[in-house]
Design a protein around this motif. Structure first.
Motif, PDB file in Angstrom:
ATOM      1  N   ALA A  51      -6.029   0.148  -8.146  1.00 26.00           N
ATOM      2  CA  ALA A  51      -6.528   0.248  -6.771  1.00 26.00           C
ATOM      3  C   ALA A  51      -6.473  -1.081  -6.044  1.00 26.00           C
ATOM      4  CB  ALA A  51      -7.964   0.784  -6.774  1.00 26.00           C
ATOM      5  N   ALA A  52      -6.603  -2.188  -6.784  1.00 31.64           N
ATOM      6  CA  ALA A  52      -6.531  -3.533  -6.191  1.00 31.64           C
ATOM      7  C   ALA A  52      -6.160  -4.503  -7.301  1.00 31.64           C
ATOM      8  CB  ALA A  52      -7.864  -3.922  -5.556  1.00 31.64           C
ATOM      9  N   ILE A  73      -2.741  -2.587  -3.186  1.00 26.07           N
ATOM     10  CA  ILE A  73      -4.042  -2.231  -2.636  1.00 26.07           C
ATOM     11  C   ILE A  73      -4.031  -0.780  -2.154  1.00 26.07           C
ATOM     12  CG2 ILE A  73      -3.408  -3.161  -0.358  1.00 26.07           C
ATOM     13  CD1 ILE A  73      -6.872  -3.539  -1.877  1.00 26.07           C
ATOM     14  N   ASN A  74      -5.051  -0.026  -2.525  1.00 26.89           N
ATOM     15  CA  ASN A  74      -5.150   1.372  -2.119  1.00 26.89           C
ATOM     16  C   ASN A  74      -5.501   1.511  -0.637  1.00 26.89           C
ATOM     17  OD1 ASN A  74      -4.576   2.328  -4.669  1.00 26.89           O
ATOM     18  ND2 ASN A  74      -6.453   3.526  -4.879  1.00 26.89           N
ATOM     19  N   PRO A  75      -5.151   2.626  -0.028  1.00 24.72           N
ATOM     20  CA  PRO A  75      -5.475   2.828   1.392  1.00 24.72           C
ATOM     21  C   PRO A  75      -6.971   2.838   1.687  1.00 24.72           C
ATOM     22  CG  PRO A  75      -3.804   4.395   0.677  1.00 24.72           C
ATOM     23  CD  PRO A  75      -4.324   3.729  -0.560  1.00 24.72           C
ATOM     24  N   ASP A  76      -7.792   3.242   0.719  1.00 26.19           N
ATOM     25  CA  ASP A  76      -9.218   3.432   0.968  1.00 26.19           C
ATOM     26  C   ASP A  76     -10.062   2.214   0.579  1.00 26.19           C
ATOM     27  OD1 ASP A  76      -8.677   3.773  -1.705  1.00 26.19           O
ATOM     28  OD2 ASP A  76      -9.678   5.717  -1.911  1.00 26.19           O
ATOM     29  N   ILE A  77      -9.476   1.026   0.701  1.00 27.26           N
ATOM     30  CA  ILE A  77     -10.163  -0.235   0.427  1.00 27.26           C
ATOM     31  C   ILE A  77     -10.493  -0.913   1.749  1.00 27.26           C
ATOM     32  CG2 ILE A  77      -9.891  -2.563  -0.540  1.00 27.26           C
ATOM     33  CD1 ILE A  77     -10.113  -0.700  -2.796  1.00 27.26           C
ATOM     34  N   THR A 120       0.849  -1.194   0.000  1.00 27.98           N
ATOM     35  CA  THR A 120       0.000   0.000   0.000  1.00 27.98           C
ATOM     36  C   THR A 120       0.882   1.240   0.000  1.00 27.98           C
ATOM     37  OG1 THR A 120      -1.680  -1.155   1.305  1.00 27.98           O
ATOM     38  CG2 THR A 120      -1.855   1.233   1.174  1.00 27.98           C
ATOM     39  N   VAL A 121       0.601   2.157  -0.904  1.00 28.87           N
ATOM     40  CA  VAL A 121       1.314   3.438  -0.945  1.00 28.87           C
ATOM     41  C   VAL A 121       0.502   4.454  -0.151  1.00 28.87           C
ATOM     42  CG1 VAL A 121       2.206   5.292  -2.403  1.00 28.87           C
ATOM     43  CG2 VAL A 121       2.319   2.909  -3.191  1.00 28.87           C
ATOM     44  N   ASN A 122       1.171   5.135   0.788  1.00 31.38           N
ATOM     45  CA  ASN A 122       0.484   6.125   1.607  1.00 31.38           C
ATOM     46  C   ASN A 122       0.935   7.538   1.258  1.00 31.38           C
ATOM     47  OD1 ASN A 122      -1.053   7.219   3.889  1.00 31.38           O
ATOM     48  ND2 ASN A 122       0.944   7.601   4.819  1.00 31.38           N
ATOM     49  N   TYR A 123      -0.057   8.429   1.138  1.00 29.85           N
ATOM     50  CA  TYR A 123       0.221   9.856   1.117  1.00 29.85           C
ATOM     51  C   TYR A 123      -0.894  10.554   1.889  1.00 29.85           C
ATOM     52  CZ  TYR A 123       1.482  14.552  -0.253  1.00 29.85           C
ATOM     53  OH  TYR A 123       1.853  15.886  -0.207  1.00 29.85           O
ATOM     54  N   LYS A 124      -0.633  10.785   3.173  1.00 22.50           N
ATOM     55  CA  LYS A 124      -1.556  11.499   4.061  1.00 22.50           C
ATOM     56  C   LYS A 124      -2.911  10.800   4.189  1.00 22.50           C
ATOM     57  CE  LYS A 124       0.591  15.972   2.940  1.00 22.50           C
ATOM     58  NZ  LYS A 124       1.393  16.084   4.150  1.00 22.50           N
ATOM     59  N   MET A 125      -2.892   9.476   4.299  1.00 22.43           N
ATOM     60  CA  MET A 125      -4.134   8.709   4.446  1.00 22.43           C
ATOM     61  C   MET A 125      -4.016   7.725   5.608  1.00 22.43           C
ATOM     62  SD  MET A 125      -5.323   8.064   0.484  1.00 22.43           S
ATOM     63  CE  MET A 125      -7.026   7.734   0.937  1.00 22.43           C
ATOM     64  N   LYS A 126      -3.442   8.170   6.702  1.00 25.01           N
ATOM     65  CA  LYS A 126      -3.153   7.284   7.836  1.00 25.01           C
ATOM     66  C   LYS A 126      -4.398   6.567   8.356  1.00 25.01           C
ATOM     67  CE  LYS A 126      -2.556   8.896  12.015  1.00 25.01           C
ATOM     68  NZ  LYS A 126      -1.989   9.554  13.211  1.00 25.01           N
ATOM     69  N   GLU A 127      -5.462   7.297   8.604  1.00 23.15           N
ATOM     70  CA  GLU A 127      -6.647   6.678   9.210  1.00 23.15           C
ATOM     71  C   GLU A 127      -7.271   5.647   8.279  1.00 23.15           C
ATOM     72  OE1 GLU A 127      -7.292   6.998  12.318  1.00 23.15           O
ATOM     73  OE2 GLU A 127      -5.663   8.457  12.489  1.00 23.15           O
ATOM     74  N   LYS A 128      -7.294   5.939   6.984  1.00 25.94           N
ATOM     75  CA  LYS A 128      -7.839   4.970   6.034  1.00 25.94           C
ATOM     76  C   LYS A 128      -6.962   3.713   5.979  1.00 25.94           C
ATOM     77  CE  LYS A 128     -10.434   8.094   3.016  1.00 25.94           C
ATOM     78  NZ  LYS A 128     -11.749   7.507   3.303  1.00 25.94           N
ATOM     79  N   LEU A 161      -7.756  -6.167   6.321  1.00 26.44           N
ATOM     80  CA  LEU A 161      -6.843  -7.038   5.586  1.00 26.44           C
ATOM     81  C   LEU A 161      -6.314  -8.160   6.472  1.00 26.44           C
ATOM     82  CD1 LEU A 161      -4.937  -7.876   3.294  1.00 26.44           C
ATOM     83  CD2 LEU A 161      -3.439  -5.977   3.944  1.00 26.44           C
ATOM     84  N   LEU A 162      -5.913  -7.828   7.694  1.00 29.71           N
ATOM     85  CA  LEU A 162      -5.396  -8.851   8.603  1.00 29.71           C
ATOM     86  C   LEU A 162      -6.468  -9.886   8.919  1.00 29.71           C
ATOM     87  CD1 LEU A 162      -3.224  -6.649  10.952  1.00 29.71           C
ATOM     88  CD2 LEU A 162      -2.421  -8.555   9.557  1.00 29.71           C
TER      89      LEU A 162
END
Length: 271
Positions: free
Chosen positions: A183-184, A90-94, A9-17, A25-26
Motif C-alpha cells: 500500500a505504501a 502508493i495506494n489511491p486511498d492514502i 499509483t495503480v487506479n481501478y475505479k478510484m478516481k475521487e480517492k 501528495l503534491l
C-alpha cells in the motif's frame, strides 16, 4: 531523464480517492530538492481519471491500460518505463498528513541506510487504529485463518494470526521486518535490479510479500518505519463477507486465496 523518486499509483475505479491523494501528495513533495515524477497507471477503469488529472494535476503522468492487468503487472510497466533512483508505490486511498514531508524522511532514511532495499511507513486507519502492515512470513494456515475470520472465534487461530501480524511489538519502532504491505513502499532501484520486478503471476495480493522475500534472499533489508505515518482508508474489500461464505460470495476473497496458494506453491520448498 533519471528521477530521484517516481511515485506510482495503480487506479481501478478510484478516481475521487486518487484526486484527494494526489492533492495531499503534491503538498508533501512541494519544495523538496528532488526530481520527482508522479505517475498514475489506470487499469481500464473507464472513470475519467486521465481527464481529471489533466485538469487538476497536470504534473502527473497518466498511463492507460486497455484492460485490467492487476497490481504487480501495472506497477511493472511504470518501473520499466521510468528511470529513477527510488520508486514509491502508493495506494489511491492514502492521505499524506500536513507537516514535515513523509517522502523526504523516507528518502533520507534510504540514503543513510545503503543496505535497505525497501521501506514502508506506518499506516493509520480512518478509525485511528494501526493497520497491520508489517508481518512475519506466513505459514500455510496463517493467511486463510486471518482472511476467513477464524481468529475472532478460536484461540489457537488467534495466537497464530497475532504472531503473523506481529502483534507482539511496538509499532512505533523502526526495524527490519520480514515483509510490508504494498500500500505504501519506497523501493531502491538498484535492489530491484537484483530481485527482479513484481511476479506477474500474482494478479493482486501477495506480490508484495513475494518481492520482500526476494529482497532478503538478495541480501537487501526490508524496513518498517513506525515513527512515520500515513492515513489509509482501507476497506479490506476481500474480507467484507465473514467466514467461509466469503469464498462463494466475494470475488476478491477468491483472488486473495488464489494468490496465497500461488505464493505457498512458489515458496513451499523453503518453508
Amino acid at each position: 531523464m533519471e528521477f530521484d523518486i517516481v511515485i506510482i499509483t495503480v487506479n481501478y475505479k478510484m478516481k475521487e480517492k486518487i484526486l484527494a491523494m494526489q492533492e495531499s501528495l503534491l503538498r508533501d513533495v512541494r519544495g523538496l530538492p528532488l526530481r520527482v515524477q508522479l505517475v498514475v497507471i489506470d487499469n481500464a477503469s473507464g472513470d475519467g481519471i486521465a481527464e481529471a488529472l489533466q485538469e487538476k494535476f497536470p504534473v502527473a503522468r497518466c498511463i492507460s491500460n486497455p484492460k485490467n492487468i492487476g497490481f504487480g503487472a501495472a506497477n511493472n510497466l511504470v518501473l520499466k518505463q521510468f528511470e529513477s533512483k527510488y520508486y514509491f508505490l502508493i495506494n489511491p486511498d492514502i492521505i499524506f498528513p500536513a507537516g514535515p514531508s513523509v517522502i523526504w524522511r523516507l528518502y533520507e532514511f534510504m540514503e543513510n541506510n545503503p543496505k535497505a532495499g525497501l521501506i514502508s511507513p506506518k499506516l493509520i486507519l480512518d478509525n485511528g487504529k494501526i493497520q497491520p502492515s508489517c508481518m512475519r512470513f506466513p505459514k500455510f494456515w496463517d493467511q486463510p485463518l486471518y482472511r476467513l475470520g477464524f481468529h475472532k472465534k478460536y484461540n489457537l487461530a488467534k495466537r497464530k494470526v497475532e504472531d503473523f501480524l506481529m502483534s507482539d511489538f511496538s509499532h512505533a519502532r523502526v526495524l527490519p521486518v520480514d515483509w510490508v504491505t504494498g500500500a505504501a513502499m519506497l523501493i531502491r532501484a538498484s535492489a530491484l535490479k537484483d530481485t527482479g520486478h513484481f511476479d506477474e503471476r500474482f494478479f493482486m495480493y501477495f506480490e508484495d510479500c513475494d518481492l520482500c522475500r526476494r529482497m532478503w534472499d538478495a541480501k537487501w533489508m526490508v524496513y518498517y518505519k513506525g515513527d512515520l505515518a500515513l492515513r489509509h482508508s482501507h476497506e479490506r474489500a476481500s474480507a467484507k463477507i465473514p467466514g467461509i461464505r466469503s469464498i462463494f460470495q466475494n470475488k476478491l476473497t477468491r483472488i486473495h486465496l488464489k494468490s496465497w496458494l500461488q505464493y505457498w506453491w512458489k515458496w513451499q520448498s523453503v518453508d
